[in-house]
Design a protein around this motif. Structure first.
Motif, PDB file in Angstrom:
ATOM      1  N   VAL A 113       0.839  -1.195   0.000  1.00 60.86           N
ATOM      2  CA  VAL A 113       0.000   0.000   0.000  1.00 60.86           C
ATOM      3  C   VAL A 113       0.877   1.250   0.000  1.00 60.86           C
ATOM      4  N   ASP A 114       0.607   2.141  -0.940  1.00 64.93           N
ATOM      5  CA  ASP A 114       1.330   3.410  -1.023  1.00 64.93           C
ATOM      6  C   ASP A 114       0.782   4.358   0.042  1.00 64.93           C
ATOM      7  N   THR A 115       1.606   4.715   0.999  1.00 66.66           N
ATOM      8  CA  THR A 115       1.177   5.596   2.097  1.00 66.66           C
ATOM      9  C   THR A 115       1.724   7.018   1.941  1.00 66.66           C
ATOM     10  N   GLN A 116       2.141   7.375   0.752  1.00 64.63           N
ATOM     11  CA  GLN A 116       2.706   8.706   0.549  1.00 64.63           C
ATOM     12  C   GLN A 116       1.701   9.818   0.861  1.00 64.63           C
ATOM     13  N   GLY A 117       0.427   9.597   0.570  1.00 64.32           N
ATOM     14  CA  GLY A 117      -0.589  10.601   0.898  1.00 64.32           C
ATOM     15  C   GLY A 117      -0.598  10.942   2.375  1.00 64.32           C
ATOM     16  N   MET A 118      -0.302   9.947   3.206  1.00 64.49           N
ATOM     17  CA  MET A 118      -0.249  10.152   4.653  1.00 64.49           C
ATOM     18  C   MET A 118       0.871  11.121   5.033  1.00 64.49           C
ATOM     19  N   GLU A 119       1.948  11.115   4.236  1.00 61.51           N
ATOM     20  CA  GLU A 119       3.064  12.013   4.529  1.00 61.51           C
ATOM     21  C   GLU A 119       2.611  13.470   4.519  1.00 61.51           C
ATOM     22  N   ILE A 120       1.721  13.784   3.596  1.00 66.21           N
ATOM     23  CA  ILE A 120       1.263  15.173   3.465  1.00 66.21           C
ATOM     24  C   ILE A 120      -0.047  15.382   4.221  1.00 66.21           C
ATOM     25  N   LEU A 121      -1.065  14.621   3.872  1.00 69.47           N
ATOM     26  CA  LEU A 121      -2.387  14.849   4.456  1.00 69.47           C
ATOM     27  C   LEU A 121      -2.445  14.449   5.922  1.00 69.47           C
ATOM     28  N   GLY A 122      -1.755  13.385   6.293  1.00 71.66           N
ATOM     29  CA  GLY A 122      -1.702  12.993   7.707  1.00 71.66           C
ATOM     30  C   GLY A 122      -1.017  14.054   8.546  1.00 71.66           C
ATOM     31  N   ARG A 123       0.077  14.574   8.013  1.00 68.66           N
ATOM     32  CA  ARG A 123       0.770  15.651   8.737  1.00 68.66           C
ATOM     33  C   ARG A 123      -0.081  16.913   8.797  1.00 68.66           C
ATOM     34  N   ALA A 124      -0.732  17.240   7.686  1.00 73.98           N
ATOM     35  CA  ALA A 124      -1.589  18.434   7.681  1.00 73.98           C
ATOM     36  C   ALA A 124      -2.677  18.308   8.745  1.00 73.98           C
ATOM     37  N   ARG A 125      -3.261  17.142   8.852  1.00 78.22           N
ATOM     38  CA  ARG A 125      -4.316  16.912   9.857  1.00 78.22           C
ATOM     39  C   ARG A 125      -3.751  17.060  11.268  1.00 78.22           C
ATOM     40  N   ARG A 126      -2.608  16.439  11.524  1.00 80.03           N
ATOM     41  CA  ARG A 126      -2.005  16.501  12.858  1.00 80.03           C
ATOM     42  C   ARG A 126      -1.603  17.936  13.211  1.00 80.03           C
ATOM     43  N   ILE A 127      -1.065  18.656  12.235  1.00 80.45           N
ATOM     44  CA  ILE A 127      -0.684  20.051  12.472  1.00 80.45           C
ATOM     45  C   ILE A 127      -1.927  20.866  12.809  1.00 80.45           C
ATOM     46  N   THR A 128      -2.991  20.673  12.041  1.00 84.08           N
ATOM     47  CA  THR A 128      -4.237  21.412  12.298  1.00 84.08           C
ATOM     48  C   THR A 128      -4.746  21.135  13.705  1.00 84.08           C
TER      49      THR A 128
END
Length: 172
Positions: free
Chosen positions: A23-38
């Motif tokens: 499973v490609d989890t690259q989206g998590m690198e950006i969107l997961g971080r954006a969510r956690r930062i928010t």
């Protein structure tokens, strides 16, 4: 990457790589971080609004009015479309802001639902003070990035936002 340079998302990705390596989890690198930062920055920003007697939703309304420029007046339809909320959600916010003396609804002829919403002097002053304090907090939250890093991140986030808006308009 050493454990000391890994953030929460790196650790999650490592776990997923071990469990589901296909499973490609690259989206998590950006969107997961954006969510956690928010989630991390919301409490100090919301505290600023609370110090000024506002919640986030109320601040959204009064700041939209202030940004609209003199006479700091908008129709409810313009407000809820610009804020992307329901008319019912706006009605509740307007009632609270009216009781607090931050907005008024000048009488006009016609449909009462179209009564303009206007910032009072106190509303303008409180909104400006809250915005200034919010921007100071946000500047402190971004202090870990250099000016160039902030500019690069801004550019990349704008590019992502525009691509999402374009995809949304094509789907809609």
């Amino acid at each position: 990457m050493s454990r000391s340079t890994q953030d929460h998302v790196d650790r999650l990705r490592g776990q997923w790589e071990r469990e589901l390596p296909d499973v490609d989890t690259q989206g998590m690198e950006i969107l997961g971080r954006a969510r956690r930062i928010t989630l991390r920055v919301r409490p100090p920003i919301e505290a600023v609004f609370e110090e000024h007697g506002l919640d986030t939703g109320e601040f959204d309304v009064v700041s939209a009015l202030l940004r609209s420029g003199p006479p700091y007046r908008m129709r409810p339809t313009e407000l809820y479309k610009s804020l992307m909320i329901s008319s019912g959600g706006l009605t509740d916010r307007l009632a609270r802001l009216t009781r607090a003396g931050l907005i008024r609804r000048p009488a006009t002829e016609g449909d009462a639902r179209s009564l303009p919403v206007e910032l009072t002097r106190e509303g303008r002053e409180r909104t400006e003070a809250a915005f200034r304090a919010d921007m100071a907090v946000e500047a402190r939250l971004l202090a870990g990035l250099s000016r160039n890093e902030r500019a690069t991140l801004t550019s990349l986030l704008r590019k992502l936002a525009l691509s999402l808006e374009t995809a949304e308009s094509e789907d809609g």
